[in-house]
Enzyme design. Structure first.
Site, mmCIF file in Angstrom:
data_model
loop_
_atom_site.group_PDB
_atom_site.id
_atom_site.type_symbol
_atom_site.label_atom_id
_atom_site.label_comp_id
_atom_site.label_asym_id
_atom_site.label_seq_id
_atom_site.Cartn_x
_atom_site.Cartn_y
_atom_site.Cartn_z
ATOM 1 N N ARG A 26 0.985 -1.058 -0.124
ATOM 2 C CA ARG A 26 -0.019 -0.042 0.062
ATOM 3 C C ARG A 26 0.984 1.471 0.002
ATOM 4 O O ARG A 26 1.864 1.312 0.624
ATOM 5 C CB ARG A 26 -0.881 0.082 1.299
ATOM 6 C CG ARG A 26 -1.847 -1.153 1.111
ATOM 7 C CD ARG A 26 -3.099 -0.512 0.122
ATOM 8 N NE ARG A 26 -4.100 -1.619 0.171
ATOM 9 C CZ ARG A 26 -4.282 -2.725 -0.698
ATOM 10 N NH1 ARG A 26 -3.363 -2.736 -1.622
ATOM 11 N NH2 ARG A 26 -5.387 -3.353 -0.627
ATOM 12 N N HIS B 86 0.341 -0.328 -10.334
ATOM 13 C CA HIS B 86 -0.467 -1.317 -9.655
ATOM 14 C C HIS B 86 -0.914 -2.618 -10.295
ATOM 15 O O HIS B 86 -2.326 -2.918 -10.567
ATOM 16 C CB HIS B 86 -1.794 -0.356 -8.950
ATOM 17 C CG HIS B 86 -2.361 -0.829 -7.998
ATOM 18 N ND1 HIS B 86 -3.066 -0.218 -6.712
ATOM 19 C CD2 HIS B 86 -2.327 -2.214 -7.467
ATOM 20 C CE1 HIS B 86 -3.482 -0.844 -5.820
ATOM 21 N NE2 HIS B 86 -2.922 -2.321 -6.149
#
Length: 311
Positions: free
Chosen positions: A226, A274
Site C-alpha cells: 500500500r 498497480h
C-alpha cells in the site's frame, strides 16, 4: 427458496465475473441462485462487493448474511458505520501466485543487478559478479497469505529471509519478528525490504527516515503493498543520499500517480501501475462460493475482517 446475491461492483467487473461466479455457485451446490446487479435490498442474502461500488449504505440490507469483498484491501470499507454485517476480505490463490511471481522477479532483478546490463549498452566491459542469494538478507513486512507465499519462493532460492508481523507467528525457514519492538531488528542490515502490510493508521509511514537508515547502505525497497506504508519524502532523501540504491513501487498514496510526482523523474525509482497482483476471476469466484456455502451450512466464514484492527 433460491439465494439472492447482489453483485455490487462496477460494470466492467460484472462483465468478467458474472459467468465464472454462476459456475462456481453451481459447483458449490447453488444452481438456482439469483445473481444480479439490481435486487431489492431487503431481499439480498449476500453482497459480492467492491469498495468503489455505488452501494455505500448497508442499512437497508437487513437480510444480508455477509459482505464478500472482491478486493484484498478493505481499508476503504472498514470505517463504514452502516456496515454491521460480517465482512470477508478476498484471499485469492490466483492473486497470491501473481504477487509471488512479481515480487520474486523484482527481488532477483535487484539482487543480480540486472538494470545496469539492460540500460547500459555503451560497450563498457564491467564484469562485476553479484553475491549469491544466501549472502542477501531480505526482510518482508507483513506475513499474511501474501507475505508467507513470497517468503517460501525466496527461501527456495536460498535468500536469508526475515519476516515481521504485528502478532507473533512462525513461518518455516523464516527468522520471524513481531510487534513494534521487533520491527527495527527485522530491518537492521537488510539488503532488500518488501512491504506487504495492510493500510491502517498503525501502518502509515512504517518505512520512515529512521527505519530507512537501519537498512544496509545501498539497499533496495520493493512496495507492492500500500502506498501510505512509505514516507515518500524520506524515501527520496534516502535515494539521493545512496542509503537506498533503488525503489520499485507498485502502489501510491494517490493513484494513478500524478504526472508531477517526483517518483516519475527519479532515476532510482521504478514505477509500475498497480499490477503486482489482481484478483483472478476463476479462483476468486470459488472463494466467494465457498464462503456462501459456509454461510448456508452455519460454518464460520473464511477471512473475516477484524474491524478493530482494520484487516
Amino acid at each position: 427458496m433460491p439465494l439472492n446475491i447482489l453483485f455490487a461492483a462496477r460494470q466492467e467487473r460484472w462483465d468478467t465475473y458474472a459467468e465464472p461466479l454462476r459456475n462456481a455457485l453451481q459447483e458449490a451446490g447453488f444452481p438456482d441462485t439469483v445473481l444480479s446487479q439490481d435486487l431489492p435490498p431487503a431481499e439480498v442474502d449476500y453482497i459480492v462487493y467492491a469498495p468503489n461500488s455505488p452501494v455505500q449504505d448497508f442499512t437497508p440490507y437487513t437480510r444480508t448474511k455477509a459482505v464478500l469483498n472482491l478486493w484484498a484491501g478493505v481499508e476503504a470499507i472498514t470505517g463504514n458505520e452502516t456496515l454491521t454485517q460480517p465482512l470477508a476480505r478476498m484471499v485469492d490463490p490466483g492473486m497470491t501466485r501473481s504477487m509471488t511471481e512479481w515480487v520474486t522477479g523484482h527481488t532477483l532483478r535487484h539482487h543480480l543487478g540486472m538494470d545496469q546490463h539492460i540500460t547500459d549498452q555503451s560497450g563498457t566491459w564491467n564484469p562485476v559478479t553479484p553475491p549469491l542469494a544466501e549472502e542477501r538478507i531480505v526482510t518482508i513486512l507483513g506475513m499474511g497469505e501474501l507475505g508467507s507465499s513470497v517468503a517460501q519462493s525466496l527461501l527456495a532460492l536460498q535468500f536469508r529471509v526475515r519476516g515481521w508481523s504485528r502478532s507473533p507467528r512462525e513461518v518455516a525457514g523464516v527468522d520471524m519478528y513481531h510487534a513494534d519492538s521487533g520491527l527495527d531488528d527485522a530491518l537492521r542490515g537488510a539488503d532488500i525490504v518488501i512491504l506487504l502490510l495492510p493500510d491502517t493508521p498503525a501502518t502509515e509511514n512504517t518505512l520512515n527516515a529512521q527505519r530507512l537508515a537501519l537498512l544496509r547502505k545501498g539497499a533496495f525497497v520493493i512496495n507492492p503493498g500500500r502506498g501510505p506504508l512509505i514516507d515518500d519524502d524520506a524515501l527520496i532523501a534516502a535515494l539521493d543520499s545512496g542509503q537506498v540504491a533503488h525503489a520499485t513501487l507498485d502502489v501510491f498514496r494517490t493513484e494513478p500517480l500524478p504526472a508531477e510526482h517526483p517518483f516519475w523523474a527519479h532515476r532510482q525509482v521504478t514505477v509500475t501501475p498497480h499490477i503486482a497482483a489482481e484478483t483472478r476471476e476463476l479462483t476468486a469466484t470459488r472463494v466467494i462460493a465457498e464462503n456462501i456455502r459456509r454461510g448456508e451450512a452455519g460454518e464460520p466464514f473464511l477471512y473475516l475482517v477484524d474491524r478493530a484492527r482494520g484487516y
